[in-house]
Design an enzyme around this catalytic site. Structure first.
Site, PDB file in Angstrom:
ATOM      1  N   ASP A  86      -5.485  -7.185   5.993  1.00  0.00           N
ATOM      2  CA  ASP A  86      -6.940  -6.125   5.059  1.00  0.00           C
ATOM      3  C   ASP A  86      -8.122  -6.976   4.560  1.00  0.00           C
ATOM      4  O   ASP A  86      -9.200  -7.471   5.390  1.00  0.00           O
ATOM      5  CB  ASP A  86      -5.953  -4.800   4.320  1.00  0.00           C
ATOM      6  CG  ASP A  86      -7.943  -4.592   3.708  1.00  0.00           C
ATOM      7  OD1 ASP A  86      -8.654  -4.057   3.786  1.00  0.00           O
ATOM      8  OD2 ASP A  86      -7.457  -3.388   2.346  1.00  0.00           O
ATOM      9  N   ASP A 142     -11.254  -9.094   6.813  1.00  0.00           N
ATOM     10  CA  ASP A 142     -12.483  -9.038   7.376  1.00  0.00           C
ATOM     11  C   ASP A 142     -13.331 -10.647   6.763  1.00  0.00           C
ATOM     12  O   ASP A 142     -14.765 -10.218   7.130  1.00  0.00           O
ATOM     13  CB  ASP A 142     -12.777  -7.886   5.701  1.00  0.00           C
ATOM     14  CG  ASP A 142     -12.637  -6.928   5.795  1.00  0.00           C
ATOM     15  OD1 ASP A 142     -12.711  -5.547   6.759  1.00  0.00           O
ATOM     16  OD2 ASP A 142     -13.711  -6.320   4.879  1.00  0.00           O
ATOM     17  N   TYR A 155       0.871  -0.954   0.251  1.00  0.00           N
ATOM     18  CA  TYR A 155       0.092  -0.031  -0.189  1.00  0.00           C
ATOM     19  C   TYR A 155       1.023   1.135   0.602  1.00  0.00           C
ATOM     20  O   TYR A 155       0.676   2.116  -0.400  1.00  0.00           O
ATOM     21  CB  TYR A 155      -1.033   0.177   1.396  1.00  0.00           C
ATOM     22  CG  TYR A 155      -2.148  -1.271   1.012  1.00  0.00           C
ATOM     23  CD1 TYR A 155      -1.889  -2.186   0.255  1.00  0.00           C
ATOM     24  CD2 TYR A 155      -2.847  -1.256   2.330  1.00  0.00           C
ATOM     25  CE1 TYR A 155      -3.040  -3.058   0.431  1.00  0.00           C
ATOM     26  CE2 TYR A 155      -3.730  -2.017   2.157  1.00  0.00           C
ATOM     27  CZ  TYR A 155      -4.141  -2.839   0.781  1.00  0.00           C
ATOM     28  OH  TYR A 155      -4.797  -4.147   0.820  1.00  0.00           O
ATOM     29  N   LYS A 198       3.563 -15.252   2.286  1.00  0.00           N
ATOM     30  CA  LYS A 198       3.982 -15.828   0.388  1.00  0.00           C
ATOM     31  C   LYS A 198       4.656 -16.084   0.910  1.00  0.00           C
ATOM     32  O   LYS A 198       5.517 -15.623  -0.077  1.00  0.00           O
ATOM     33  CB  LYS A 198       2.962 -15.501   0.283  1.00  0.00           C
ATOM     34  CG  LYS A 198       2.792 -15.666  -0.995  1.00  0.00           C
ATOM     35  CD  LYS A 198       1.223 -16.674  -1.234  1.00  0.00           C
ATOM     36  CE  LYS A 198       1.304 -17.385  -2.896  1.00  0.00           C
ATOM     37  NZ  LYS A 198       0.427 -18.712  -2.437  1.00  0.00           N
ATOM     38  N   ASP A 205      -2.821 -17.583   1.204  1.00  0.00           N
ATOM     39  CA  ASP A 205      -3.867 -18.779   0.922  1.00  0.00           C
ATOM     40  C   ASP A 205      -4.395 -20.158   1.243  1.00  0.00           C
ATOM     41  O   ASP A 205      -5.984 -20.052   1.507  1.00  0.00           O
ATOM     42  CB  ASP A 205      -3.884 -19.568  -0.831  1.00  0.00           C
ATOM     43  CG  ASP A 205      -1.975 -19.724  -0.926  1.00  0.00           C
ATOM     44  OD1 ASP A 205      -1.979 -19.935   0.367  1.00  0.00           O
ATOM     45  OD2 ASP A 205      -2.219 -20.488  -1.403  1.00  0.00           O
TER      46      ASP A 205
END
Ligand code: NAD
Length: 353
Positions: free
Chosen positions: A244, A248, A138, A188, A220
């Site tokens: 993020d 959620d 980001y 990852k 994943d």
């Protein structure tokens, strides 16, 4: 305990009013609580032309903690980006270096039916997601889109320094130490070097926390495990983008957005505490908002900034008691019970306290 109260827009003032009732009780009991209010978001823009006025920022800097309602609304959606209410949250995070975002996903036994997952999968769920807020793809440079139409290239850069990784992992380990002593670090590493560094640093830091069991999981797989068997997790720590998305996903396991608190902390324990939901303009002013996410955010404030687990436990117990008595706001009422108003729910928590 100096607390800045920033109600914001939409349902923000309604839900903060319920939290204030509890602060008032605690103050009467003799707790050294001092509060001061300031404008933020759309309300601040209307009054001053800025979503985060200097006066508000000054109050936040002078305070130990911030209780934040919510900001935003359709009226402000056409403003230039730097004047939009949401800019206030980003500004506060940046100015105060709130780098650690803590988001619990807890399913109260009384609400196990509110989840879209089967009650036996989520009942008793109690996960804490620790997300890094200041780095990652980001913020990394270079970024942008270049080239001619038909041949354009988009670039974003995943970027983490070792000190950034180290400080969020310490938060993860300390949080796990205070809970179930199990920390899952998400990366990852099979394709992203940045996250290999993340994993290496996690293994190094783990030596300082022999009482916490560290495990690693690919992002994943974590996305899958969160729906398959979410109760296997205690504390999950991860970078900005993975956090993020996963936070959620985890919040939806619980069924209601109106129940979920969050904290954003700096290195010294100062924090901004807010519900994860927004300003809910569709229900603002109607007495329909669930105040429990706000009240539970306040409980987190006592736990993390003021190190007062006794008060935090009391508030959480009072919320449980209100739910156990059968009271439900519209968002969690389902078809079985008649919904109560924001004020009725807040008053039930106050009574239980
Ligand atoms: P939202 O979270 O405000 O609302 C989503 C849905 O959930 C709505 O139907 C709403 O009525 C419901 N809901 C939310 N909180 C509730 C509560 N406490 N009780 C009962 N129902 C509740 O998200 P949105 O509609 O996408 O965004 C509305 C505004 O809020 C936008 O301007 C957005 O930018 C802003 N926003 C602010 C924050 C923040 O202040 N931290 C976070 C997210 C969105």
């Amino acid at each position: 305990m100096k607390i800045a109260l920033l109600a914001g827009d939409g349902i923000g003032p309604e839900i903060l009013a319920e939290a204030k009732k509890i602060l008032e009780i605690l103050r009467k009991e003799g707790q050294p609580i001092e509060t001061e209010e300031a404008l933020v978001g759309g309300a601040a823009y209307d009054a001053t032309g800025e979503p985060l006025p200097a006066k508000t920022l000054d109050l936040v800097k002078r305070s130990d903690a911030v209780l934040f309602g919510a900001v935003g609304g359709p009226r402000y959606d056409t403003l230039p980006r730097d004047k939009r209410p949401e800019k206030a949250i980003l500004g506060l995070r940046k100015e105060c270096d709130f780098f650690a975002n803590l988001r619990p996903a807890t399913v109260f036994p009384e609400l196990a039916d509110a989840s879209t997952l089967k009650a036996e999968v989520v009942s008793g769920l109690d996960i804490m997601i620790v997300r890094e807020l200041t780095g990652d793809i980001y913020f990394g440079q270079p970024r942008g889109v270049s080239g001619n139409k038909g041949e354009r290239v988009g670039i974003n850069t995943m970027h983490y320094t070792e000190p950034q990784i180290r400080r969020i992992l310490h938060v993860g380990f300390k949080t796990a130490r205070a809970r179930g002593k199990q920390l899952t670090s998400i990366d990852k590493m099979n394709v992203l070097e940045t996250t290999q560094l993340w994993r290496d640093v996690a293994d190094e830091i783990a030596r300082d926390y022999p009482d916490v069991r560290l495990s690693h999981m690919l992002v994943d797989n974590c996305a899958m495990q969160l729906v398959r068997n979410p109760r296997q997790f205690d504390v999950v720590v991860t970078g900005n983008m993975f956090g993020d998305i996963l936070s959620d996903e985890a919040s939806m396991l619980t069924g209601s957005i109106g129940m979920l608190p969050s904290a954003s902390l700096d290195a010294n324990g100062k924090g901004l505490y807010e519900p994860i939901h927004g300003s809910a303009p569709d229900i603002a002013g109607k007495g329909l908002a669930n105040p429990l996410a706000m009240i539970l955010s306040m409980a987190m404030m006592f736990r993390y900034t003021f190190q007062r687990a006794d008060i935090a436990d009391r508030i959480e117990k009072a919320v449980r008691a209100a739910l156990a008595s059968g009271l439900r706001t519209a968002d969690i009422a389902g078809t079985k019970s008649k919904p109560v108003t924001t004020t009725e729910m807040g008053s039930a928590v106050v009574k239980a306290l």
